[in-house]
Design a protein around this motif. Structure first.
Motif, short mmCIF file in Angstrom:
data_model
loop_
_atom_site.label_atom_id
_atom_site.label_comp_id
_atom_site.label_asym_id
_atom_site.label_seq_id
_atom_site.Cartn_x
_atom_site.Cartn_y
_atom_site.Cartn_z
N MET A 336 0.84 -1.20 0.00
CA MET A 336 0.00 0.00 0.00
C MET A 336 0.87 1.26 0.00
O MET A 336 1.78 1.38 0.83
N GLU A 340 -2.03 6.20 0.95
CA GLU A 340 -3.33 5.52 1.09
C GLU A 340 -3.58 5.03 2.52
O GLU A 340 -4.68 4.57 2.83
N LYS A 342 -4.56 5.79 5.87
CA LYS A 342 -5.25 6.94 6.45
C LYS A 342 -4.73 7.24 7.85
O LYS A 342 -4.50 6.34 8.66
#
Length: 347
Positions: A336, A340, A342
């Motif tokens: 990831m 991205e 959070k």
């Protein structure tokens, strides 16, 4: 022959309790230390685990203090008894999840019981008037005396001259004139006294010894209680809150991702208690999965874990997922991107 009086000293490992005990020893009092283990103490856990902390002394500061003083130290496990103090503090919390006043009342109360059971005469602490707003303010020191049941057998040698005389002073067991009148948050008087006594390499004078005063740790504890929908914890829970990155991609599960080799080894001891993610194709962290997960959850969790591996820039990373029931699965995934992940996922 004058009877030698005996005092039990609350020894936290900090400078204040070290000095308070020394002041009493200088007056010929027989002193023994007592240290209550709640599970939330900073010392001896993360410093010992992490490879990156090699420069920091890996020691129990309470034991070190007792060694410097030449006194016996009694370490008493109060993990289960302390739960009610933390979960239901009568006087509330401090800035974080620290029930400071209730904690002090509890500690002094336990010391009073120990004193009575072991034939000691009084209790000493390293408290200083006005030093800690949640437990050492002028209006709160009497609360500790009253609610702990210690009454006038609680002596605070570092600030005694700012307070009413206690039984040891009234009876002449100790010389009030040789006690001190420290007050406020300035630690320079303590540091000067430490130099006078020849104490060096002591714990940071302004430091606390409890994880509950730490904002980040407190947030993790609140998150744990929120996920379980009730206030409860076991020793393993509070140990794991001290280690790794804690990331909650969804309300029903959390990832505990090690940050370096020492944490990797520590978390390996929990492999049988959690589902795990291990990076197979690159060097990377061990990840524990706390909660129930679907296949899509596991794929997302694997992508997050891969982001913290040396394969973070690779097109594909292979991971091994081992569920708590023993089932294993190999996945090849795209790590990831950092953008991205959070921010609200971080606990």
């Amino acid at each position: 022959m004058t009877q030698q009086r005996k005092a039990v000293a609350l020894i936290s490992g900090g400078l204040d309790s070290l000095l308070a005990a020394k002041v009493m020893l200088e007056q010929g009092i027989h002193v023994e230390g007592i240290n209550f283990y709640t599970g939330f103490c900073v010392e001896g856990h993360t410093h010992a685990i992490r490879k990156t902390d090699k420069t920091r002394p890996k020691r129990n500061n309470a034991l070190w203090s007792a060694e410097q003083l030449g006194i016996k130290l009694h370490i008493i496990d109060v993990i289960d008894e302390y739960k009610d103090v933390l979960i239901n503090p009568k006087h509330g919390y401090g800035a974080n999840m620290n029930p400071c006043l209730d904690c002090k009342i509890f500690m002094v109360s336990k010391a009073r019981q120990w004193m009575d059971d072991n034939g000691f005469d009084f209790i000493i602490t390293g408290e200083v008037l006005g030093q800690r707003p949640m437990s050492q303010a002028k209006n709160l020191l009497p609360v500790v005396v009253r609610e702990s049941g210690a009454d006038d057998r609680l002596l605070r040698p570092l600030c005694a001259k700012n307070l009413a005389s206690t039984l040891p002073e009234k009876e002449g067991w100790v010389n009030r004139d040789a006690l001190l009148a420290f007050h406020g948050r300035n630690r320079k008087p303590q540091m000067a006294l430490a130099k006078h006594y020849g104490f060096v390499d002591y714990a940071s004078p302004a430091g606390g010894c409890c994880f509950l005063t730490d904002k980040s740790y407190s947030a993790k504890l609140v998150d744990l209680w929120g996920a379980r929908n009730k206030k409860e914890y076991e020793l393993d829970d509070i140990m794991l809150l001290k280690v790794g990155r804690h990331i909650r991609p969804d309300s029903h599960y959390k990832l505990i991702i090690s940050r370096e080799e020492g944490e990797n080894k520590f978390l390996s001891g929990y492999k049988k208690q959690f589902s795990t993610i291990e990076i197979e194709s690159h060097k990377g962290p061990l990840t524990l999965i706390d909660g129930e997960t679907s296949d899509s959850d596991l794929e997302l969790a694997s992508r997050i874990a891969a982001r913290f591996s040396q394969g973070r820039e690779a097109e594909r990373v292979t991971v091994k997922i081992k569920k708590q029931n023993g089932d294993e699965k190999i996945l090849t995934i795209l790590p990831m991107p950092a953008s991205e992940i959070k921010q609200e996922w971080y606990v």
